[in-house]
Design an enzyme around this catalytic site. Structure first.
Site, PDB file in Angstrom:
ATOM      1  N   LYS A 176      70.213   6.082  61.019  1.00 42.76           N
ATOM      2  CA  LYS A 176      70.861   5.139  61.940  1.00 42.76           C
ATOM      3  C   LYS A 176      70.801   3.693  61.476  1.00 42.76           C
ATOM      4  O   LYS A 176      71.541   2.851  61.983  1.00 42.76           O
ATOM      5  CB  LYS A 176      70.296   5.286  63.342  1.00 42.76           C
ATOM      6  CG  LYS A 176      70.824   6.544  64.030  1.00 42.76           C
ATOM      7  CD  LYS A 176      70.685   6.448  65.524  1.00 42.76           C
ATOM      8  CE  LYS A 176      71.322   7.629  66.223  1.00 42.76           C
ATOM      9  NZ  LYS A 176      70.576   8.892  65.960  1.00 42.76           N
ATOM     10  N   SER A 204      68.237  14.237  58.680  1.00 43.07           N
ATOM     11  CA  SER A 204      68.614  12.943  59.253  1.00 43.07           C
ATOM     12  C   SER A 204      67.475  11.996  59.586  1.00 43.07           C
ATOM     13  O   SER A 204      67.707  10.792  59.704  1.00 43.07           O
ATOM     14  CB  SER A 204      69.459  13.193  60.505  1.00 43.07           C
ATOM     15  OG  SER A 204      68.810  14.108  61.366  1.00 43.07           O
TER      16      SER A 204
HETATM   17  C1  LIG Z   1      71.016  10.053  66.210  1.00 40.29           C
HETATM   18  C2  LIG Z   1      70.504  11.153  65.398  1.00 40.29           C
HETATM   19  C3  LIG Z   1      71.295  12.280  65.124  1.00 40.29           C
HETATM   20  C4  LIG Z   1      72.685  12.501  65.715  1.00 40.29           C
HETATM   21  O1  LIG Z   1      73.584  11.454  65.406  1.00 40.29           O
HETATM   22  P1  LIG Z   1      74.887  11.235  66.326  1.00 40.29           P
HETATM   23  O2  LIG Z   1      75.642  10.156  65.660  1.00 40.29           O
HETATM   24  O3  LIG Z   1      74.399  10.822  67.690  1.00 40.29           O
HETATM   25  O4  LIG Z   1      75.606  12.528  66.395  1.00 40.29           O
HETATM   26  C5  LIG Z   1      70.758  13.252  64.281  1.00 40.29           C
HETATM   27  N1  LIG Z   1      69.523  13.131  63.757  1.00 40.29           N
HETATM   28  C6  LIG Z   1      68.729  12.068  64.009  1.00 40.29           C
HETATM   29  C7  LIG Z   1      67.387  12.012  63.382  1.00 40.29           C
HETATM   30  C8  LIG Z   1      69.192  11.036  64.829  1.00 40.29           C
HETATM   31  O5  LIG Z   1      68.403   9.988  65.066  1.00 40.29           O
END
Ligand SMILES: *Cc1c(COP(=O)(O)O)cnc(C)c1O
Length: 325
Positions: free
Chosen positions: A55, A308
């Site tokens: 993010k 992520s």
């Molecule tokens: C926010 C987030 C997601 C999902 O992202 P979106 O853009 O809301 O679909 C996935 N993994 C992690 C670790 C996140 O912080």
């Protein structure tokens, strides 16, 4: 502020804004997962971002697009954790004030991390929606810029820079597995990859309970779903009944959505720890969970999994990985 459309050019522009602020993450081979999937599987290691999750790309992309007057008013956001942390870090680097509104569901370790980054915290209500009302009030009454977690072109373009890196690092890539919540991550990646090659398969993965985008896609319009506690806490929250960008992009560009039970998410976390030696949060383990559960067919495919983030409460993590399969 940037008000351009949202296309491949916007993603290249975002890449220029975030250059030097965000890690160009490695794409790591995984012989073990490749064998399990019967294709070639590689891991896009977004957990290596300084804020602990991808993010930081979107937050930096948007904050770096603000003009002088907007910077002077500061930024405000709502978050289940990782977005707030990213906004706090990006704002501190840019030298501007940041307020983060969040709900009582957010785990304590995430609150501390945001506070340590110098942002002001407002803890309100039991859902992301209630915290959002407060953020909207601050934007209206105090003249702060609202930095939404996913539904904004500068955010989506920032996350889309992952797609550019994937295309550069692995031209043969034909499938990407992406954790899915509000859809900023998957929309940006899909926009980048499918503009380059419309045949690339883009698969979203959510937890079974409270998968707002999946429910909305099924209904053909943004829906509210009940928020439930999950190992994949970063995938909680709605898509917004007034969703402007990610719902349409997901409808156009996402080929399939897979839902996982809590035990399947836990199995993904255990596998990434034991076999890949990675500490990840539940949301980041869903791609692996889907492979191990046999819920995705990757035979003969070149598939990238977006790992992520790593912002997991350590006690919780030890409980999960300590559990015998
Ligand atoms: C926010 C987030 C997601 C999902 O992202 P979106 O853009 O809301 O679909 C996935 N993994 C992690 C670790 C996140 O912080």
């Amino acid at each position: 502020m940037m008000q351009a459309g949202l296309d491949l050019r916007a993603i290249f522009q975002a890449r220029r804004r975030i250059a030097g602020e965000v890690v160009r993450t490695p794409l790591a081979a995984s012989p073990g997962l490749s064998a399990a999937a019967g294709g070639e599987v590689r891991l896009k290691l977004e957990l290596l971002q300084e804020s602990g999750a991808f993010k930081l790309r979107g937050a930096t992309s948007m904050i770096r697009s603000l003009d002088e007057a907007e910077r002077a008013g500061g930024v405000v956001t709502v978050s289940t954790g990782n977005h707030g942390r990213a906004v706090a870090l990006a704002a501190r680097r840019a030298g501007i004030r940041a307020v983060v509104c969040l709900s009582h569901l957010v785990p304590g370790n995430k609150l501390e991390a945001i506070r340590a980054l110098g942002a002001e915290l407002r803890i309100i209500g039991r859902s992301q929606d209630e915290a959002a009302v407060e953020a909207g009030r601050l934007a209206r009454e105090d003249g702060m810029v609202l930095v939404p977690p996913f539904d904004h072109p500068a955010i989506i373009a920032g996350q889309g820079t992952i797609g550019l890196e994937l295309a550069e690092d692995w031209p043969e890539l034909d499938t990407v597995l992406v954790p899915l919540s509000g859809g900023g991550l998957i929309a940006g990646i899909a926009l980048a990859l499918k503009t380059i090659d419309p045949a690339v398969r883009v698969i979203g993965i959510s937890m079974r309970e409270g998968a707002a985008m999946q429910a909305s896609l099924g209904a053909g319009r943004p829906l509210e779903v009940e928020e439930k506690a999950s190992l994949a806490d970063s995938l909680g929250g709605g898509i917004g009944l007034d969703n402007r960008w990610t719902f349409d992009l997901c409808r156009r560009l996402v080929d399939e959505v897979i839902l996982l039970d809590e035990e399947e998410i836990a199995a993904g976390m255990r596998h990434l720890f034991r076999e890949e030696r990675l500490v990840v949060e539940g949301a980041a383990a869903v791609g692996v969970g889907a492979i191990l559960a046999g819920k995705v067919d990757l035979a003969g495919r070149c598939a990238a999994l977006v790992v992520s983030g790593r912002n997991v409460d350590m006690e919780r993590f030890l409980d999960v990985v300590g559990g015998r399969p």
